[in-house]
Design a protein around this motif. Sequence first.
Motif, PDB file in Angstrom:
ATOM      1  N   UNK A 158      -6.304   4.897   2.415  1.00 42.63           N
ATOM      2  CA  UNK A 158      -5.866   4.892   1.020  1.00 42.63           C
ATOM      3  C   UNK A 158      -4.862   3.775   0.823  1.00 42.63           C
ATOM      4  N   UNK A 159      -5.143   2.935  -0.159  1.00 48.27           N
ATOM      5  CA  UNK A 159      -4.248   1.819  -0.457  1.00 48.27           C
ATOM      6  C   UNK A 159      -3.296   2.217  -1.570  1.00 48.27           C
ATOM      7  N   UNK A 160      -2.060   1.918  -1.369  1.00 46.86           N
ATOM      8  CA  UNK A 160      -1.039   2.263  -2.352  1.00 46.86           C
ATOM      9  C   UNK A 160      -1.035   1.240  -3.474  1.00 46.86           C
ATOM     10  N   UNK A 161      -0.931   1.721  -4.710  1.00 45.70           N
ATOM     11  CA  UNK A 161      -0.874   0.817  -5.866  1.00 45.70           C
ATOM     12  C   UNK A 161       0.549   0.372  -6.161  1.00 45.70           C
ATOM     13  N   UNK A 162       1.522   1.145  -5.650  1.00 42.93           N
ATOM     14  CA  UNK A 162       2.921   0.803  -5.912  1.00 42.93           C
ATOM     15  C   UNK A 162       3.630   0.286  -4.663  1.00 42.93           C
ATOM     16  N   UNK A 163       3.073   0.586  -3.493  1.00 42.32           N
ATOM     17  CA  UNK A 163       3.652   0.117  -2.250  1.00 42.32           C
ATOM     18  C   UNK A 163       4.820   0.943  -1.753  1.00 42.32           C
ATOM     19  N   UNK A 164       5.051   2.101  -2.366  1.00 46.81           N
ATOM     20  CA  UNK A 164       6.188   2.929  -1.971  1.00 46.81           C
ATOM     21  C   UNK A 164       5.780   4.249  -1.334  1.00 46.81           C
ATOM     22  N   UNK A 165       4.464   4.449  -1.086  1.00 41.95           N
ATOM     23  CA  UNK A 165       4.003   5.733  -0.580  1.00 41.95           C
ATOM     24  C   UNK A 165       4.623   6.070   0.773  1.00 41.95           C
ATOM     25  N   UNK A 166       4.797   5.084   1.632  1.00 42.46           N
ATOM     26  CA  UNK A 166       5.267   5.362   2.988  1.00 42.46           C
ATOM     27  C   UNK A 166       6.740   5.723   3.025  1.00 42.46           C
ATOM     28  N   UNK A 167       7.469   5.512   1.906  1.00 48.92           N
ATOM     29  CA  UNK A 167       8.911   5.760   1.895  1.00 48.92           C
ATOM     30  C   UNK A 167       9.271   7.244   1.779  1.00 48.92           C
ATOM     31  N   UNK A 168       8.346   8.069   1.300  1.00 49.45           N
ATOM     32  CA  UNK A 168       8.626   9.502   1.131  1.00 49.45           C
ATOM     33  C   UNK A 168       8.450   9.955  -0.307  1.00 49.45           C
ATOM     34  N   UNK A 169       8.578  11.288  -0.549  1.00 54.04           N
ATOM     35  CA  UNK A 169       8.314  11.858  -1.870  1.00 54.04           C
ATOM     36  C   UNK A 169       9.260  11.334  -2.940  1.00 54.04           C
ATOM     37  N   UNK A 170      10.450  10.949  -2.551  1.00 48.64           N
ATOM     38  CA  UNK A 170      11.420  10.474  -3.545  1.00 48.64           C
ATOM     39  C   UNK A 170      10.966   9.190  -4.211  1.00 48.64           C
ATOM     40  N   UNK A 171      10.077   8.433  -3.562  1.00 51.18           N
ATOM     41  CA  UNK A 171       9.619   7.149  -4.085  1.00 51.18           C
ATOM     42  C   UNK A 171       8.158   7.193  -4.539  1.00 51.18           C
ATOM     43  N   UNK A 172       7.484   8.336  -4.414  1.00 55.01           N
ATOM     44  CA  UNK A 172       6.058   8.424  -4.703  1.00 55.01           C
ATOM     45  C   UNK A 172       5.814   8.811  -6.161  1.00 55.01           C
TER      46      UNK A 172
END
Length: 290
Positions: free
Chosen positions: A247-261
């Motif tokens: 799955x490719x992230x559209x915002x690029x913040x998925x790997x940072x955790x729920x606070x950034x998703x």
Amino acid sequence: MASLVKEADKVLVVSGDEVCLNDIEDFVIAVKQHIGDLGKLLTTTLSNLKKENYGASTLDVVITILKQPCTKDEFLGEALRILKPDGSFVIYEPLQTIKQTDTILTYPERIFRLKLSGFKIKDTECGNLDADMENKNFLKKIYNDVKDVCKILANKPPFEVGSSIPLSFTKENMSSTKKENTVWTLDNLVDEDLINEDELLDEADLIKPDASSLKVCSTTGKRKACKDCTCGLAEELSGKAAQETSVKSSCGNCYLGDAFRCASCPYLGMPAFKPGEKVILPEAQLSVDS
């Protein structure tokens, strides 16, 4: 008159406030002659009925003569109180059968109110005054200019209001055909009354189902895959292995955790991870706390 009173009866004649006492004189004399010297005759008006304070269950017959329909039902309860059990309550009253705009009270409504007060109605003794040829002549002075005069005969139930009787549930009062112990226990069950569980199953129920037939869609619960299947059922039914896609992230913040998703992020609820790393939950998080 014999249909209303008997010899030695204690009778109360109640006249409506609009009734002239001279008009019912012939009726009162006829009642007094019929009950004889052993009987007792009392008279009062509708408005003075409760004021007289008659004793409870002291009268055999109460006769009410009304020239206009009475909408107040207090006299019904008072008549029930002063009558003896199974005593007779007679009402002469002008009542129409069908409700009209100017109708105060109808015949069915009077019957309903009597039943609601606790009286039993003798339907065979109810009807138009013209059918009561025995007493019609005694009341002609009152009703000579009144139409639709009804005669209603009711009875107080053959017991006192509020009376009770104890119920016994001992074996002596039970039916003689039930002398055995009637208490239900697990020790006295009859085998014929039990159902053999094996008889409820046939050979088709004992066949182990194929694992492939148990595959259903997680969304619809059906064995047919959706058009845009994402749960892998389409590949599983076709025999093809599901292709693992990252799955490719559209915002690029998925790997940072729920606070950034985002709110629709597929990684919601998962721990933070490094970019490109596959998320694998440890076994400790998959087990239920004991």
